[in-house]
Motif scaffolding. Structure first.
Motif: not given
Length: 185
Positions: A110-137
């Motif tokens: 609960g240390l993130l503001e709601p807008a910051t948390r939403r932005a973080y989740l959106a950026s993670m969705a973009v990141t994990w759509a990448s084959p390179a990140y998935r391959l490195a995971w």
């Protein structure tokens, strides 16, 4: 004045003193509560600033010539990728994961503001759509905590894979977009 009257007067004065003390205590508690709320706001701001600084630091390290080249070659799936380029990407990826896990844990606590948390989740969705990140995971999954690993696994499962694009393709798209936008102006 009799002793009984003095006792009554003393009792009355004592009652007034208790009442004044309670009023004073009420105002002190309000002041302490406001100080606690302000301290919490300051703590959230400090946490947010540290997270933003780390994110910017990681991003800026990725603009260095050889590192940027390696990053884009990995993301684009270059067939002639070198071991050094892969290592540069993996070092970047490790820093990315450390920052991501810390942000995830801040959100969980609960240390993130709601807008910051939403932005973080959106950026993670973009990141994990990448084959390179998935391959490195899978090679880095063991360096993070179980909760964050489960979160990333869910993100990968829920996020559609996107086709990788090379730096050359992105540059061509940029130039095309630039020409179109300036033509319209």
């Amino acid at each position: 004045m009799s002793l009984s009257d003095l006792a009554s007067l003393g009792s009355f004065v004592s009652g007034v003193a208790v009442l004044v003390s309670l009023v004073f205590l009420y105002f002190q508690l309000r002041q302490v509560n406001e100080q606690v709320r302000q301290a919490e706001r300051n703590q959230r701001a400090t946490i947010s600033q540290a997270r933003a600084s780390r994110t910017v630091e990681i991003a800026l390290r990725n603009v260095d010539g050889p590192t940027a080249t390696a990053y884009w070659r990995v993301l684009g799936g270059a067939a002639d990728l070198t071991g050094t380029e892969l290592q540069q990407f993996m070092a970047y990826f490790r820093a990315f994961l450390a920052n991501g896990e810390d942000t995830f844990l801040q959100g969980e606590h609960g240390l993130l503001e709601p807008a910051t948390r939403r932005a973080y989740l959106a950026s993670m969705a973009v990141t994990w759509a990448s084959p390179a990140y998935r391959l490195a995971w899978p090679t880095m999954r063991g360096v993070v905590g179980a909760d964050y690993a489960a979160f990333v696994d869910r993100m990968i499962a829920e996020t559609p894979l996107r086709r990788p694009s090379s730096l050359e393709e992105r540059l061509a798209d940029w130039k095309s977009g630039w020409a179109e936008m300036t033509r319209a102006a």
